[in-house]
Design an enzyme around this catalytic site. Sequence first.
Site, PDB file in Angstrom:
ATOM      1  N   ARG A  29     100.470  20.665  95.530  1.00  0.00           N
ATOM      2  CA  ARG A  29      99.413  20.631  96.548  1.00  0.00           C
ATOM      3  C   ARG A  29      98.735  19.260  96.619  1.00  0.00           C
ATOM      4  O   ARG A  29      97.559  19.164  96.949  1.00  0.00           O
ATOM      5  CB  ARG A  29      98.354  21.711  96.303  1.00  0.00           C
ATOM      6  CG  ARG A  29      98.855  23.129  96.490  1.00  0.00           C
ATOM      7  CD  ARG A  29      97.724  24.130  96.383  1.00  0.00           C
ATOM      8  NE  ARG A  29      98.242  25.498  96.332  1.00  0.00           N
ATOM      9  CZ  ARG A  29      97.611  26.506  95.740  1.00  0.00           C
ATOM     10  NH1 ARG A  29      96.439  26.312  95.154  1.00  0.00           N
ATOM     11  NH2 ARG A  29      98.127  27.713  95.750  1.00  0.00           N
ATOM     12  N   ARG A  33      93.405  19.675 100.709  1.00  0.00           N
ATOM     13  CA  ARG A  33      91.981  19.664 101.033  1.00  0.00           C
ATOM     14  C   ARG A  33      91.116  18.741 100.172  1.00  0.00           C
ATOM     15  O   ARG A  33      89.965  18.495 100.521  1.00  0.00           O
ATOM     16  CB  ARG A  33      91.431  21.096 100.947  1.00  0.00           C
ATOM     17  CG  ARG A  33      91.936  21.991 102.063  1.00  0.00           C
ATOM     18  CD  ARG A  33      91.430  23.408 101.891  1.00  0.00           C
ATOM     19  NE  ARG A  33      92.039  24.065 100.731  1.00  0.00           N
ATOM     20  CZ  ARG A  33      91.640  25.232 100.234  1.00  0.00           C
ATOM     21  NH1 ARG A  33      90.602  25.854 100.774  1.00  0.00           N
ATOM     22  NH2 ARG A  33      92.246  25.773  99.204  1.00  0.00           N
ATOM     23  N   ARG A  42      93.114  17.766 109.813  1.00  0.00           N
ATOM     24  CA  ARG A  42      93.120  19.209 110.082  1.00  0.00           C
ATOM     25  C   ARG A  42      92.029  19.580 111.081  1.00  0.00           C
ATOM     26  O   ARG A  42      92.229  20.453 111.926  1.00  0.00           O
ATOM     27  CB  ARG A  42      92.941  19.988 108.784  1.00  0.00           C
ATOM     28  CG  ARG A  42      92.941  21.493 109.024  1.00  0.00           C
ATOM     29  CD  ARG A  42      93.078  22.302 107.780  1.00  0.00           C
ATOM     30  NE  ARG A  42      92.917  23.719 108.057  1.00  0.00           N
ATOM     31  CZ  ARG A  42      93.034  24.683 107.157  1.00  0.00           C
ATOM     32  NH1 ARG A  42      93.340  24.374 105.906  1.00  0.00           N
ATOM     33  NH2 ARG A  42      92.862  25.940 107.480  1.00  0.00           N
ATOM     34  N   ASP A  79     104.400  25.789 104.039  1.00  0.00           N
ATOM     35  CA  ASP A  79     103.891  26.988 103.379  1.00  0.00           C
ATOM     36  C   ASP A  79     105.057  27.903 103.036  1.00  0.00           C
ATOM     37  O   ASP A  79     106.057  27.940 103.764  1.00  0.00           O
ATOM     38  CB  ASP A  79     102.900  27.721 104.292  1.00  0.00           C
ATOM     39  CG  ASP A  79     102.121  28.794 103.553  1.00  0.00           C
ATOM     40  OD1 ASP A  79     102.574  29.964 103.556  1.00  0.00           O
ATOM     41  OD2 ASP A  79     101.080  28.475 102.954  1.00  0.00           O
ATOM     42  N   TYR A 153     104.166  39.393  99.755  1.00  0.00           N
ATOM     43  CA  TYR A 153     103.416  39.165 100.995  1.00  0.00           C
ATOM     44  C   TYR A 153     103.980  39.990 102.147  1.00  0.00           C
ATOM     45  O   TYR A 153     103.228  40.524 102.972  1.00  0.00           O
ATOM     46  CB  TYR A 153     103.437  37.678 101.358  1.00  0.00           C
ATOM     47  CG  TYR A 153     102.543  36.820 100.509  1.00  0.00           C
ATOM     48  CD1 TYR A 153     101.185  36.698 100.787  1.00  0.00           C
ATOM     49  CD2 TYR A 153     103.050  36.120  99.419  1.00  0.00           C
ATOM     50  CE1 TYR A 153     100.356  35.900 100.005  1.00  0.00           C
ATOM     51  CE2 TYR A 153     102.237  35.314  98.640  1.00  0.00           C
ATOM     52  CZ  TYR A 153     100.883  35.211  98.934  1.00  0.00           C
ATOM     53  OH  TYR A 153     100.067  34.419  98.160  1.00  0.00           O
TER      54      TYR A 153
END
Length: 343
Positions: A29, A33, A42, A79, A153
């Site tokens: 990652r 962010r 973003r 993702d 998921y």
Amino acid sequence: MSDVIDSPKLLLETLRGKKTDQTPVWLMRQAGRYLPEYRELRAKKGGFLELCYDADAAAEVTLQPIKRFGFHGAILFSDILIVPHAMGQNLWFEAGEGPRLAPRLTEAALSSLEAAPEHFEAIYNTVKSVASQLDDKTTFMGFAGSPWTVATYMLQGQGSKDQAITRRYAYKNDTAFAELIDAIIENTVQYLLGQVAAGVEAVQLFDSWAGALSPAQFEKWVIAPNAEIIRQLKAIHPDLPIIGFPKGAGAKLIAYANETGASAIGLDETVDPVWAHENLPAELPLQGNLDPLALITGGQALEQSVRHILQVFEDRPHIFNLGHGILPDTPIEHVEKLLTLVR
């Protein structure tokens, strides 16, 4: 001990089992962010999924940490749920809550899904864009979620703390669950082959929820599916480095390392480096495994952790990384300090 070499692509050579003159480093990652340039982009592009499917923007995000820090590896910005999206489930992200998939496969048949291969094509366009811009020292890595984690998921429609719904389903509906796993394997192989054709040089299989399983289920739903993906990829690309990352596997890492055929093993932060070095194959490249919270804390906690990991793995091929993804509140100066310590 492997021969020490000097190569412009330290990470790629390490993944191939060579002991390089310095320890290559990248962070899971690393494009995300904690970077102000990511947050700015973003905000312009809107939601996370919109960013993933905008090839130019996703390429820019992939390259942002390379430009800022000079990591030895660039990991594709995407993702793990692109696979179920391409298999026909609807995918969206709820603010503050994470991803959602519909219909949930506890309530709908796998056969009811209509494939949407255009979602794969969007990611391949990102790969091509990054590959055309990346320098000749940085290894470009693609990735996919491993079948067990993706299946959790697809069945539940979202993440969960213990994956209980999927675990129960796998016990009660063995045949149907095996069909789902096989379908995910097929699509994952297709997806990763497409990434390789578009320009990635290595891939990582993320099994984020592997730690939830009993030994028997781990063998059946983690080791066997990953082994099949690796077998199929290697049949076409024998030299493709493939990193297996079964988070939470613990002592089951031994079987995973010996049975999947993975080129390298990622270690999460709960694994004792000394145990890993002593119990996993001596020439097998290992990746990890700094606690992301030690990186946030910085100072002595960071320095001691980094030095311990480097010392334990100094005689084997080793890629420095976190034990899981970098957290959004990680101070940039701590990442800079980490790189200074490793280098």
